[in-house]
Design an enzyme around this catalytic site. Structure first.
Site, mmCIF file in Angstrom:
data_model
loop_
_atom_site.group_PDB
_atom_site.id
_atom_site.type_symbol
_atom_site.label_atom_id
_atom_site.label_comp_id
_atom_site.label_asym_id
_atom_site.label_seq_id
_atom_site.Cartn_x
_atom_site.Cartn_y
_atom_site.Cartn_z
ATOM 1 N N ASN A 191 0.819 -1.222 0.000
ATOM 2 C CA ASN A 191 0.000 0.000 0.000
ATOM 3 C C ASN A 191 0.852 1.271 0.000
ATOM 4 O O ASN A 191 0.597 2.202 -0.761
ATOM 5 C CB ASN A 191 -0.949 0.004 1.203
ATOM 6 C CG ASN A 191 -1.926 -1.163 1.161
ATOM 7 O OD1 ASN A 191 -1.947 -1.921 0.187
ATOM 8 N ND2 ASN A 191 -2.720 -1.325 2.205
ATOM 9 N N HIS B 297 -18.460 34.208 -31.031
ATOM 10 C CA HIS B 297 -19.627 33.434 -31.487
ATOM 11 C C HIS B 297 -19.410 32.899 -32.908
ATOM 12 O O HIS B 297 -20.372 32.672 -33.631
ATOM 13 C CB HIS B 297 -20.915 34.261 -31.451
ATOM 14 C CG HIS B 297 -21.085 35.052 -30.192
ATOM 15 N ND1 HIS B 297 -21.735 34.558 -29.083
ATOM 16 C CD2 HIS B 297 -20.646 36.291 -29.847
ATOM 17 C CE1 HIS B 297 -21.706 35.472 -28.119
ATOM 18 N NE2 HIS B 297 -21.041 36.529 -28.557
ATOM 19 N N SER C 77 -9.670 10.156 -49.068
ATOM 20 C CA SER C 77 -10.892 9.374 -48.939
ATOM 21 C C SER C 77 -10.777 8.125 -49.795
ATOM 22 O O SER C 77 -10.135 8.139 -50.842
ATOM 23 C CB SER C 77 -12.071 10.221 -49.414
ATOM 24 O OG SER C 77 -13.132 9.403 -49.846
ATOM 25 N N LYS D 102 -10.453 14.443 -52.110
ATOM 26 C CA LYS D 102 -10.424 14.834 -50.696
ATOM 27 C C LYS D 102 -9.032 14.956 -50.073
ATOM 28 O O LYS D 102 -8.146 14.167 -50.337
ATOM 29 C CB LYS D 102 -11.239 13.817 -49.852
ATOM 30 C CG LYS D 102 -12.719 13.858 -50.073
ATOM 31 C CD LYS D 102 -13.374 15.211 -49.784
ATOM 32 C CE LYS D 102 -13.463 15.515 -48.312
ATOM 33 N NZ LYS D 102 -14.551 14.824 -47.639
ATOM 34 N N GLU E 220 -9.029 16.005 -36.317
ATOM 35 C CA GLU E 220 -10.282 15.460 -35.775
ATOM 36 C C GLU E 220 -9.996 14.483 -34.636
ATOM 37 O O GLU E 220 -10.717 14.436 -33.639
ATOM 38 C CB GLU E 220 -11.080 14.777 -36.888
ATOM 39 C CG GLU E 220 -11.588 15.766 -37.930
ATOM 40 C CD GLU E 220 -12.096 15.069 -39.188
ATOM 41 O OE1 GLU E 220 -13.307 15.081 -39.395
ATOM 42 O OE2 GLU E 220 -11.285 14.509 -39.938
#
Ligand code: ARG
Length: 463
Positions: free
Chosen positions: A114, A160, A281, A287, A294
């Site tokens: 411990n 925003h 892709s 792509k 991500e």
């Protein structure tokens, strides 16, 4: 099983441990990465036992030599890890006893797993924090370097996610240096707080043997010892805190990732990430995807999961050590490994990304980025700010109706809304002009960006 053949801690129990149970309770599969810290802690403990005459000098030497050999065996991949020993502490102790015999049986004198594991985690974390801090410094340097290329180039500043005021690209990049600086300091604080030695607290109550806790603490470089054995064996506050620090690093990285995912779209076209950091892709031949960003963004979720798991493990545990605590390491390691990898990746991407300054500057006349500066211009002509705010609001509405920009209005048109506007208004209504008019400390203009770059270059060079 013959009782004489049993491991010492098995003698209390009848029969043999169930195979399913062995698999379920073991932590060796993941805590073996603590081996160096376990061995260093054991050597300090043995040294102290010898100082206190609880073992002889010869026994100390045998223990030290044996532990160093075991350390080499593990480092070279020659050590056989067996789950039946439950964890790294037992695996090493068993190997030591097999190697040196009687003296090995004395190593655990006055010690419990411990206080041993509590010590090991703290030792591991001190080093881990230094590694994370080094990675943070590299990332900060990469931001400062990139910022140095764009001290004059203007981009929209957003609130925003709507165009707000013009800023220089360097200031945008430097905003991340500040975020990671706080992460750096948080980790430093975490390290200072955790840097006390629980060793000598035993299972829960300390020991009747005269252990010199300050000696082991000193040998292991702890700044102090812990002062309550019950707390010492069960305290994992520092683990929750460390994972929280990792979670905030992951948060900052995810914000960067989100910005750059947006900035790399055709709609924005603000940045171009090198092909070497893009994926394609399987179906759509055109792509160029920002999968790495991500993944950095999503990995924050995993780190938050570790934090939630850690806090939940701690919640409502009865006082003293409980086996629940064993799982702390799963979440510590996951959080730290994830953040380490994301920091490395972010640093690499930073070195391979360019801002499309022409495209950004071509679009600067969209979105009335100069409206606030125009209101402040009116203030300099004696108009109350609230009034100025209303005048510019009406001017913007007029422009929208007429499909014009503020800098396309004639003085006559301006004067319909305010008579104080003069020819010099042109200096306050061009986004590229406005940034050089920022005078406040820390503002997002070229002068402040250059000052900040000089500050960080000096600051980071000293680390
Ligand atoms: N492997 C355990 C842990 O990581 C340490 C063992 C303590 N076990 C015990 N039964 N006292 O926390």
């Amino acid at each position: 099983m013959d009782n004489a053949k049993k491991k010492s801690w098995e003698k209390r129990l009848a029969g043999e441990p169930d195979a399913l149970m062995v698999d379920f309770v073991e932590s060796l599969s993941y805590d073996k990465r603590l081996y160096k810290y376990d061995i260093v802690g054991s050597i300090a403990h043995a040294q102290m036992l010898a100082e206190q005459k609880l073992i002889t000098k010869e026994e100390l030497k045998a223990i030290k030599d044996g532990l160093i050999e075991i350390s080499q065996e593990i480092a070279e991949g020659r050590f056989k890890f067996q789950k039946k020993y439950e964890d790294i502490h037992m695996a090493i102790e068993d190997a030591l006893i097999k190697k040196i015999g009687e003296a090995g049986k004395k190593l655990h004198t006055g010690r419990s797993r411990n206080d041993q594991v509590a010590t090991d985690i703290r030792l591991w974390m001190r080093d881990e924090i230094e590694i994370l801090q080094a990675k943070i410094i590299l990332l900060q340097k990469a931001f400062v370097k990139l910022a140095g290329k764009y001290t004059k180039d203007v981009m929209p500043g957003y609130t925003h996610l709507q165009r707000a005021q013009p800023i220089v690209i360097a200031s945008y990049l430097l905003s991340f240096v500040e975020q990671f600086e706080r992460d750096f300091i948080r980790l430093k604080n975490c390290k200072d707080l955790l840097n006390v030695s629980p060793l000598g607290s035993g299972a829960v109550a300390g020991s009747t043997l005269p252990l010199d806790r300050k000696s082991t603490a000193k040998q292991l470089g702890f700044r102090d010892i812990s002062y309550n054995s019950i707390d010492a064996v069960s305290d994992r506050d520092f683990c929750a805190e460390f994972i929280f620090d990792c979670a905030l690093i992951a948060t900052h990285l995810s914000r960067l990732a989100e910005d750059w995912i947006i900035y790399s779209t055709s709609e924005f076209g603000f940045i171009r990430i090198d092909d070497s950091y893009c994926t394609s892709s399987s179906m759509m031949p055109q792509k160029r995807n920002p999968d790495i960003l991500e993944l950095i963004r999503s990995k924050a979720g995993g780190v938050y999961g570790s934090l939630m798991a850690m806090l939940t493990i701690l919640k409502a545990q009865p006082s003293g050590y409980n086996r629940d605590l064993q799982e702390d390491k799963i979440h510590l390691f996951t959080a730290s490994d994830t953040v380490r990898a994301s920091l490395d990746m972010a640093c690499a991407i930073l070195g391979h990304t360019k801002f499309n300054t022409e495209r950004i500057s071509d679009g600067l006349d969209e979105g009335f980025l100069d409206a606030t500066a125009l209101a402040e211009y009116l203030v300099t002509k004696g108009v109350a700010f609230r009034e100025a705010h209303g005048i510019v609001g009406s001017l913007v509405a007029y422009c929208e109706k007429k499909n014009k920009k503020l800098d396309e209005l004639s003085l006559d048109e301006f004067n319909k809304y305010s008579s104080v506007i003069e020819e010099d208004v042109c200096e306050s209504i061009d986004a590229a002009e406005v940034v050089s008019k920022y005078v406040t400390e820390g503002a997002a203009g070229p002068r402040q960006a250059k000052e900040q770059i000089a500050y960080w270059n000096k600051q980071l060079a000293e680390r």
